[in-house]
Design an enzyme around this catalytic site. Structure first.
Site, PDB file in Angstrom:
ATOM      1  N   HIS A  60       6.927  16.486 -15.918  1.00  0.00           N
ATOM      2  CA  HIS A  60       6.668  17.751 -15.364  1.00  0.00           C
ATOM      3  C   HIS A  60       6.080  18.336 -16.662  1.00  0.00           C
ATOM      4  O   HIS A  60       5.846  17.748 -17.587  1.00  0.00           O
ATOM      5  CB  HIS A  60       8.102  18.445 -16.422  1.00  0.00           C
ATOM      6  CG  HIS A  60       9.543  17.820 -14.784  1.00  0.00           C
ATOM      7  ND1 HIS A  60      10.841  19.326 -14.788  1.00  0.00           N
ATOM      8  CD2 HIS A  60       9.744  16.976 -13.851  1.00  0.00           C
ATOM      9  CE1 HIS A  60      11.544  17.949 -14.030  1.00  0.00           C
ATOM     10  NE2 HIS A  60      10.465  17.254 -12.981  1.00  0.00           N
ATOM     11  N   GLU A  62       6.169  20.719 -18.530  1.00  0.00           N
ATOM     12  CA  GLU A  62       6.543  20.599 -20.527  1.00  0.00           C
ATOM     13  C   GLU A  62       7.049  19.216 -20.886  1.00  0.00           C
ATOM     14  O   GLU A  62       6.644  19.523 -22.215  1.00  0.00           O
ATOM     15  CB  GLU A  62       8.534  21.707 -20.072  1.00  0.00           C
ATOM     16  CG  GLU A  62       8.291  22.654 -19.033  1.00  0.00           C
ATOM     17  CD  GLU A  62       8.460  22.209 -17.832  1.00  0.00           C
ATOM     18  OE1 GLU A  62       8.638  23.433 -16.949  1.00  0.00           O
ATOM     19  OE2 GLU A  62       8.087  21.820 -17.020  1.00  0.00           O
ATOM     20  N   CYS A  90      14.034  23.139 -16.239  1.00  0.00           N
ATOM     21  CA  CYS A  90      14.644  22.633 -15.721  1.00  0.00           C
ATOM     22  C   CYS A  90      15.433  22.418 -16.800  1.00  0.00           C
ATOM     23  O   CYS A  90      15.214  22.362 -18.031  1.00  0.00           O
ATOM     24  CB  CYS A  90      14.698  21.174 -15.064  1.00  0.00           C
ATOM     25  SG  CYS A  90      13.455  19.736 -15.727  1.00  0.00           S
ATOM     26  N   CYS A  93      13.586  19.345 -19.315  1.00  0.00           N
ATOM     27  CA  CYS A  93      12.226  20.026 -20.218  1.00  0.00           C
ATOM     28  C   CYS A  93      13.400  21.217 -21.054  1.00  0.00           C
ATOM     29  O   CYS A  93      12.638  20.783 -22.222  1.00  0.00           O
ATOM     30  CB  CYS A  93      11.730  20.911 -19.513  1.00  0.00           C
ATOM     31  SG  CYS A  93      10.613  19.834 -17.422  1.00  0.00           S
TER      32      CYS A  93
END
Length: 161
Positions: A60, A62, A90, A93
């Site tokens: 991701h 992040e 999410c 993260c």
């Protein structure tokens, strides 16, 4: 006529930087989430989702930007840093942000069905954890939501995920 003053330290300015990363994700046919980390008023790391590209569920934006910033800073602790991301993180993260001792999270589009910063869960300011972050959502929310909506509309038309 007075010229508009551009605040290069504003949340909107840095969210536009994150949106540029989200646009790179679209080009790579990834879910368009972009992130930047700012320290002392300067962007020190930039990333976009690369789950498909790297064949890695944890890639991701992040997570990638935290890894990059840690290398720049030379420490896993990112105290004094702010993370700007186009979509509410999410739970994975959000947890990584807490573990990295990030000072602040700023996100664009909320994620009420899966967000880890107040949407479905609130990991970033949970008093049961050893660190809490300041959090501000809804920055350039329309632009951040629009890039996601357009991406998924295109996916449905082409039969993508």
């Amino acid at each position: 006529m007075d010229k508009a003053i551009i605040d290069l330290g504003s949340d909107e300015h840095f969210m536009r930087e994150a949106l540029r990363q989200a646009a790179r994700a679209v080009e790579a046919e990834e879910v368009p989430v972009g992130a930047v980390i700012v320290r002392d008023g300067r962007v020190i790391a930039r990333a976009f989702n690369q789950v498909e590209l790297l064949k890695d569920a944890t890639a991701h934006a992040e997570i990638l930007v935290i890894t990059q910033a840690s290398q720049v800073v030379g420490d896993w602790r990112l105290e004094g840093c702010s993370l700007y991301v186009t979509k509410e993180p999410c739970l994975m993260c959000a947890g990584a942000m807490v573990l990295s001792r990030m000072e602040r999270l700023v996100f664009g589009a909320p994620d009420p069905r899966g967000g880890g910063a107040g949407g479905l869960y609130n990991a970033v300011s949970n008093p049961a954890l050893n660190h809490q972050m300041k959090c501000r959502g809804g920055i350039l929310e329309h632009d951040c939501a629009l890039i996601l909506k357009e991406f998924f509309r295109g996916q449905r038309k082409t039969g993508g995920e």
